[in-house]
Design an enzyme around this catalytic site. Structure first.
Site, mmCIF file in Angstrom:
data_model
loop_
_atom_site.group_PDB
_atom_site.id
_atom_site.type_symbol
_atom_site.label_atom_id
_atom_site.label_comp_id
_atom_site.label_asym_id
_atom_site.label_seq_id
_atom_site.Cartn_x
_atom_site.Cartn_y
_atom_site.Cartn_z
ATOM 1 C CG ASP A 15 -1.892 -1.170 1.208
ATOM 2 O OD1 ASP A 15 -2.017 -1.810 0.152
ATOM 3 O OD2 ASP A 15 -2.516 -1.443 2.241
ATOM 4 C CD GLU A 263 -2.525 -1.909 -6.795
ATOM 5 O OE1 GLU A 263 -2.531 -0.798 -7.355
ATOM 6 O OE2 GLU A 263 -3.437 -2.299 -6.030
#
Length: 359
Positions: A15, A263
């Site tokens: 994140d 991610e």
């Protein structure tokens, strides 16, 4: 424009990595003014280390609590507020926006997904009782989604350099001349020890570059006394220190195969143009399996059937002996996929599409 990015860290590095990369893209490439409010500054600062001081100087990094005391004059209310991954804005900060003479746009920046449905929700309004305009923004691979966070592009980054970063010089000297290199950054649930044992039976030498904390994770998973790890001689483990975002990009570019998670590293592995395993963040409702399947549908859309079977097996942690015979075809596919990504994100990807959407 002035942007405030709110980042609450759930997946430790992932994140923070996305928020930091977005902030540096908005400032260095698009001339925006950015503040980040983060609830884990030590992690964010680690990822930001090693960055050009001029780039870092342009980004105002603040602890989460600092948002409660907005030091900007009311006429300098941000133009854009980003709720990264749907985090809630602090109540006092939101109250300040409500009494400001000029209302910003709030962007709910979602997680990256290859699922087809995101295109139907991308860019759509999310009406709020407080009346401040809010919109969903879905990063994605499709042309009608929010794009990928591709900055810095590999051609402009440290990843193209043959020079070993100073923080990795000692570790890189341990690499054997004719061995294959595999980087490893995965969650504790992966059967990594068994996977490495199987890899050691393939008849090749492999140097395993373990990201910070992976060696301890391996030792903890060992059932042997004193957490000893015994692997075939063909396998050499090299544990590297925590490195900056750019240095990690460089590691991915220098390895023949990468195991990544989260991610940010997921996208960077694709931009490295190498075969990779994406250890997607496991969710209790098994939603991660749907997300992985959606990505593989896109990633393997043009691949021959044999390669599809091999990659799906690898991505679901089948032992290397079951799929490694297809590695040459996977290498070619990875290069072609990388070229296609660059073509489809030629508009600048996520950061550029965000700026255009807000404008």
């Amino acid at each position: 424009m002035r942007w405030d990015i709110f980042c609450q860290i759930v997946d430790n590095y992932g994140d923070a990595g996305v928020c930091w990369r977005l902030a540096r893209s908005l400032t260095s490439l698009h001339g925006q003014e950015v503040r980040i409010f983060c609830d884990d500054l030590p992690t964010l600062n680690l990822l930001a280390s090693g960055v050009d001081p001029e780039i870092k100087r342009r980004i105002n990094i603040q602890p989460w609590e600092a948002s409660h005391n907005n030091s900007r004059h009311p006429v300098e209310t941000p133009d854009v507020v980003i709720e990264a991954f749907g985090c809630d804005l602090p109540n006092r900060y939101l109250a300040g926006l409500l009494i400001a003479p000029k209302k910003p746009i709030i962007i709910n920046l979602e997680y990256l997904s290859a699922e087809p449905w995101i295109a139907d929700f991308h860019g759509k309004p999310s009406p709020q009782a407080h009346g401040i305009p809010k919109y969903f923004f879905f990063p994605g691979f499709q042309e009608n989604a929010g794009g990928l966070l591709i900055d810095p592009a590999p051609a402009d980054s440290l990843a193209c350099s043959a020079t070993v970063p100073e923080s990795l010089e000692t570790h890189w000297k341990l690499l054997r001349p004719n061995s294959k290199r595999i980087s490893v950054f995965c969650y504790p649930g992966a059967p990594l020890l068994k996977w490495l044992e199987d890899l050691g039976r393939l008849g090749e030498d492999f140097d395993i570059v373990l990201a910070h904390g992976q060696l301890q994770q391996l030792q903890f998973s060992s059932s042997r006394p004193k957490q000893e790890i015994t692997l075939p001689k063909s396998i050499q483990l090299i544990s590297i220190p925590f490195v900056s975002q750019d240095e990690y990009d460089w590691v991915l570019s220098q390895c023949d195969f990468n195991i990544v998670r989260g991610e940010d590293s997921f996208v960077r592995a694709q931009l490295a143009g190498k075969p990779f395993i994406w250890h997607i963040y496991p969710q209790e409702d098994r939603a991660h399996e749907v997300k992985l399947a959606a990505f593989l549908d896109l990633y393997l859309g043009e691949a021959p059937q044999e390669l599809k079977h091999a990659v799906i097996a690898a991505m679901t942690w089948a032992m290397p002996a079951e799929w490694y015979q297809s590695i040459a075809g996977w290498r070619d596919h990875s290069k072609a996929w990388h070229a296609d990504l660059q073509k489809k994100q030629a508009d600048g990807g996520l950061a550029a599409r965000l700026v255009a959407f807000v404008a």
